[in-house]
Design an enzyme around this catalytic site. Structure first.
Site, PDB file in Angstrom:
ATOM      1  N   CYS A 276      28.527  42.240  49.491  1.00 23.96           N
ATOM      2  CA  CYS A 276      29.246  42.901  50.586  1.00 23.96           C
ATOM      3  C   CYS A 276      28.818  42.308  51.925  1.00 23.96           C
ATOM      4  O   CYS A 276      27.655  41.967  52.118  1.00 23.96           O
ATOM      5  CB  CYS A 276      28.927  44.395  50.615  1.00 23.96           C
ATOM      6  SG  CYS A 276      29.565  45.285  49.205  1.00 23.96           S
TER       7      CYS A 276
ATOM      8  N   TYR B 163      52.856  33.032  37.439  1.00 23.50           N
ATOM      9  CA  TYR B 163      51.423  33.361  37.328  1.00 23.50           C
ATOM     10  C   TYR B 163      51.305  34.859  36.990  1.00 23.50           C
ATOM     11  O   TYR B 163      50.626  35.607  37.691  1.00 23.50           O
ATOM     12  CB  TYR B 163      50.672  33.058  38.626  1.00 23.50           C
ATOM     13  CG  TYR B 163      50.925  31.676  39.199  1.00 23.50           C
ATOM     14  CD1 TYR B 163      50.087  30.605  38.872  1.00 23.50           C
ATOM     15  CD2 TYR B 163      51.973  31.440  40.085  1.00 23.50           C
ATOM     16  CE1 TYR B 163      50.304  29.341  39.407  1.00 23.50           C
ATOM     17  CE2 TYR B 163      52.197  30.177  40.617  1.00 23.50           C
ATOM     18  CZ  TYR B 163      51.358  29.128  40.288  1.00 23.50           C
ATOM     19  OH  TYR B 163      51.574  27.892  40.832  1.00 23.50           O
TER      20      TYR B 163
ATOM     21  N   CYS C 188      45.022  36.100  46.719  1.00 23.43           N
ATOM     22  CA  CYS C 188      43.677  36.545  47.091  1.00 23.43           C
ATOM     23  C   CYS C 188      43.022  35.490  47.990  1.00 23.43           C
ATOM     24  O   CYS C 188      41.874  35.654  48.392  1.00 23.43           O
ATOM     25  CB  CYS C 188      42.829  36.824  45.858  1.00 23.43           C
ATOM     26  SG  CYS C 188      42.658  35.385  44.815  1.00 23.43           S
TER      27      CYS C 188
HETATM   28  C1  LIG Z   1      45.645  35.938  40.551  1.00 21.51           C
HETATM   29  S1  LIG Z   1      46.035  35.954  38.861  1.00 21.51           S
HETATM   30  C2  LIG Z   1      47.507  36.920  38.895  1.00 21.51           C
HETATM   31  C3  LIG Z   1      47.877  37.586  37.599  1.00 21.51           C
HETATM   32  C4  LIG Z   1      48.963  38.647  37.685  1.00 21.51           C
HETATM   33  N1  LIG Z   1      49.991  38.360  38.621  1.00 21.51           N
HETATM   34  C5  LIG Z   1      48.361  40.009  37.987  1.00 21.51           C
HETATM   35  O1  LIG Z   1      48.592  40.560  39.043  1.00 21.51           O
HETATM   36  O2  LIG Z   1      47.639  40.522  37.119  1.00 21.51           O
HETATM   37  C6  LIG Z   1      46.564  34.325  38.619  1.00 21.51           C
HETATM   38  C7  LIG Z   1      46.997  34.001  37.201  1.00 21.51           C
HETATM   39  O3  LIG Z   1      47.515  32.667  37.186  1.00 21.51           O
HETATM   40  C8  LIG Z   1      47.199  32.076  35.944  1.00 21.51           C
HETATM   41  N2  LIG Z   1      47.346  30.624  36.149  1.00 21.51           N
HETATM   42  C9  LIG Z   1      46.448  29.754  36.675  1.00 21.51           C
HETATM   43  N3  LIG Z   1      46.998  28.532  36.773  1.00 21.51           N
HETATM   44  C10 LIG Z   1      48.275  28.623  36.318  1.00 21.51           C
HETATM   45  C11 LIG Z   1      49.342  27.696  36.183  1.00 21.51           C
HETATM   46  N4  LIG Z   1      49.200  26.428  36.524  1.00 21.51           N
HETATM   47  N5  LIG Z   1      50.499  28.144  35.693  1.00 21.51           N
HETATM   48  C12 LIG Z   1      50.651  29.438  35.317  1.00 21.51           C
HETATM   49  N6  LIG Z   1      49.680  30.361  35.422  1.00 21.51           N
HETATM   50  C13 LIG Z   1      48.508  29.956  35.918  1.00 21.51           C
HETATM   51  C14 LIG Z   1      45.817  32.589  35.635  1.00 21.51           C
HETATM   52  O4  LIG Z   1      45.566  32.535  34.254  1.00 21.51           O
HETATM   53  C15 LIG Z   1      45.895  34.025  36.171  1.00 21.51           C
HETATM   54  O5  LIG Z   1      46.265  34.923  35.155  1.00 21.51           O
END
Ligand SMILES: C[S@@+](CC[C@H](N)C(=O)[O-])C[C@H]1O[C@@H](n2cnc3c(N)ncnc32)[C@H](O)[C@@H]1O
Length: 625
Positions: free
Chosen positions: A195, A469, A567
């Site tokens: 934190c 994603y 994020c």
């Molecule tokens: C920030 S998380 C968001 C997950 C979802 N939208 C949620 O709110 O739970 C990003 C996601 O992108 C996936 N990811 C990373 N690189 C990727 C890519 N090149 N293509 C598709 N998904 C990807 C990761 O596995 C992860 O689950």
């Protein structure tokens, strides 16, 4: 010569002198990296080369690599953010001058030197930044847990380019408008790296997070200020402590700790214990030495022993104590350090349908302790629903199934997979995204698949959603009531299995939501039957943001509205800027005038991480013609 852009390369002489790190560490008031940079800046054949041993190739390579690391920064990384901030703080002329003179790595401080500094501003990474005192050359210092205007004493421990890092020794003159130490809830605040903002009122935290979003778009979007709308106030989290549904305390290799302990204490029984590769002994029934289990100390790679984390949910803290004791007792069995997983889950009764990875346990069994607490999705829901009290358990197995409720929807996902970490803010986050997609008001719930006609105009409301994603289908499932079709894509095949399961867990028609495992850019080939004018694309990538291929495919597809959740507001600003610029250029090409370009309509931070400097950001882009 001008100050290079982040990532821009600088030549390093291949004849750079070698670095004897150990010898340099012994020099009084000289820091390792300062020594390194001095060595490197004296590159070239030395006059005394007849008497000096020729550096080995390996030493030269290491020295070059270290210098490169300090100069070539990963764009939008933490260090790159500092670099942009230093350029602003010191001024372009001073930065250019230092680079021209080749003194940009020669810090004006010694290792462990204590200095008095006045904090100029807060870095987007959450620490205070001060200028070096006037009797030193232009340089910046980063000091955690400090606030603008404060006069502090700090101890330097590391140097980078035009920048040193320091520990806070004392706050000599606090900024009493901002600092309120009575607000601090954690006894480890100020030492633990978790934190940064517990000493601030919550309103102040939200203001600072808005500033981070403003700065990020200024630093990384490469858009004129007229193309960036006023950044909206940060949306608060209903819970400001006890919100974090996942923690990962860890410990170092026990053997290392035992050896260090044995060396320091010179225990009598060391020899015997060491024979077993284990210098731990039992003293009055307790195992000595104890291995620290907790989180990283700020500015160090060392783990701190932490038995309670006030930003974690109650069940995680309840389980943490007994878990630590168990591990401590069995520490001699661990050959390596371990990162533990504690995840807050609703209990899944054996009669409820769920999915799990292989035959591993789910939240209904093993590694869990029950705890009754309200599900904090919304205060109204908690007050209104008699069933609002649900049993929470703690899942510690990466392959076990975790269950969360968000609003009226349930989500299952494997313990080791991504899921948003602050359940209390998720309903408002989804509602915000929904309202951005439907600015004229949310249409009545779409229960049947009614394909829009081919002649729909761009003013028609979106009926189709692409969730890029998508993880285990969080946004797809939450927003599905408002769309006729939803298509999600995600790299992790396990997450996709859970996304499909979550659609059925929430009784969504199987034809409505489809999920695909693959790279995000592959989604556009599969949704060619989606009407572009009535399609919204939601993007929620990992911290590194989207790649070129994805952004190009997105522009080619040209959906009506794009909502970008992230994020990491810095990579978001970079990607959003590229989307606006490139789409505008494309729309100006002869023969393509009608295709439209993306206008950045709004940007708002969401506080998914109270007490820390992190901020989630939601950017909305709409196609204009
Ligand atoms: C920030 S998380 C968001 C997950 C979802 N939208 C949620 O709110 O739970 C990003 C996601 O992108 C996936 N990811 C990373 N690189 C990727 C890519 N090149 N293509 C598709 N998904 C990807 C990761 O596995 C992860 O689950």
């Amino acid at each position: 010569m001008t100050s290079p852009k982040p990532g821009e390369k600088r030549q390093v002489s291949p004849t750079a002198a070698p670095v004897d790190k150990k010898a340099k560490l012994d020099l009084p008031s000289t820091h390792r990296e300062e020594a390194l940079s001095n060595e490197l800046s004296s590159a070239g054949p030395s006059k005394s080369s007849t008497t000096t041993k020729k550096p080995s190739r390996k030493a030269v390579r290491t020295a070059q690599k270290n210098r490169k690391k300090l100069i070539e920064l990963e764009p939008c990384s933490r260090d790159d953010i500092y670099w942009h901030e230093i350029n602003d703080l010191l001024g372009k002329d001073a930065v250019d001058e230092a680079i021209e003179a080749g003194s940009d790595l020669d810090a004006p401080f010694g290792f462990r030197e204590e200095v008095d500094l006045v904090i100029s501003e807060l870095s987007s990474n959450g620490e205070g930044i001060a200028k070096a005192p006037p009797d030193r050359k232009p340089w910046a210092v980063i000091i955690p847990f400090t606030l603008p205007g404060e006069r502090v004493r700090a101890r330097i421990y590391r140097h980078a380019r035009l920048l040193s890092f320091a520990d806070l020794v004392s706050v000599e003159e606090p900024n009493t408008d901002m600092r309120d130490m009575s607000a601090v809830r954690c006894r480890y605040f100020g030492t633990c790296a978790g934190c940064q903002y517990q000493m601030l009122s919550y309103d102040m935290q939200l203001q600072l997070k808005r500033n981070v979003v403003v700065k990020a778009y200024g630093m990384f979007s490469d858009l004129p200020s007229t193309s960036v709308p006023p950044i909206l106030p940060t949306s608060p989290s209903p819970l400001q402590y006890g919100y974090r549904t996942k923690i990962t305390p860890h410990f170092d290799t026990p053997e290392k700790v035992y050896k260090k302990h044995a060396k320091n204490k010179k225990l009598k029984s060391d020899a015997a214990a060491s024979e077993n590769g284990d210098a731990a002994i039992e003293v009055d029934g307790a195992i000595e030495p104890k291995v620290d289990i907790g989180f990283n100390q700020v500015g160090k790679r060392e783990v701190m022993d932490i038995e309670e984390c006030p930003i974690a949910t109650p069940i995680l803290n309840e389980v943490l104590g007994p878990m630590r004791e168990r591990i401590q007792k069995n520490m001699h069995l661990y050959k390596k350090g371990v990162s533990l997983l504690l995840r807050d889950s609703l209990e899944i009764s054996p009669s409820q349908p769920t999915l799990s990875l292989t035959p591993g346990p789910s939240a209904s069994v093993a590694n869990t302790l029950p705890h009754l607490q309200p599900t904090p999705n919304s205060i109204d829901e908690m007050n209104d629903l008699s069933g609002a009290f649900e049993k929470h358990v703690c899942v510690t197995d990466h392959r076990a199934t975790v269950r969360e409720r968000v609003g009226t929807m349930l989500f299952d996902y494997p313990g080791g997979q991504f899921f948003q970490n602050n359940n209390s803010v998720l309903v408002s986050l989804v509602e915000y995204v929904r309202d951005a997609i439907f600015p004229a008001g949310v249409p009545t719930v779409v229960s049947e698949i009614v394909e829009p006609s081919a002649t729909t105009s761009t003013t028609d409301v979106p009926t189709h959603l692409v969730d890029a994603y998508c993880g285990s289908g969080f946004f797809s499932v939450m927003l599905s009531p408002h769309f006729t079709r939803v298509a999600g894509i995600e790299l992790s095949a396990d997450a996709i299995r859970f996304a499909t399961h979550n659609a059925s867990l929430n009784s969504l028609p199987t034809t409505k939501c489809t999920f695909l495992a693959g790279d995000a850019s592959a989604i556009f080939a599969t949704v060619q039957d989606f009407p572009r004018a009535r399609t919204a694309v939601l993007i929620d990538p990992p911290r590194k943001g989207c790649d070129e291929a994805f952004l190009k495919q997105l522009r080619d597809f040209r959906p009506e509205v794009v909502v970008y959740v992230s994020c990491n507001v810095h990579t978001q600003a970079r990607d959003v800027g590229a989307l606006v610029r490139e789409s505008k250029m494309e729309s100006e090409v002869e023969g393509k005038k009608g295709i439209g370009w993306y206008r950045l309509e709004s940007v708002r931070g969401f506080d998914l991480f109270p007490q820390t400097a992190h901020v989630e950001s939601v950017a909305v882009l709409r196609l204009v013609k």
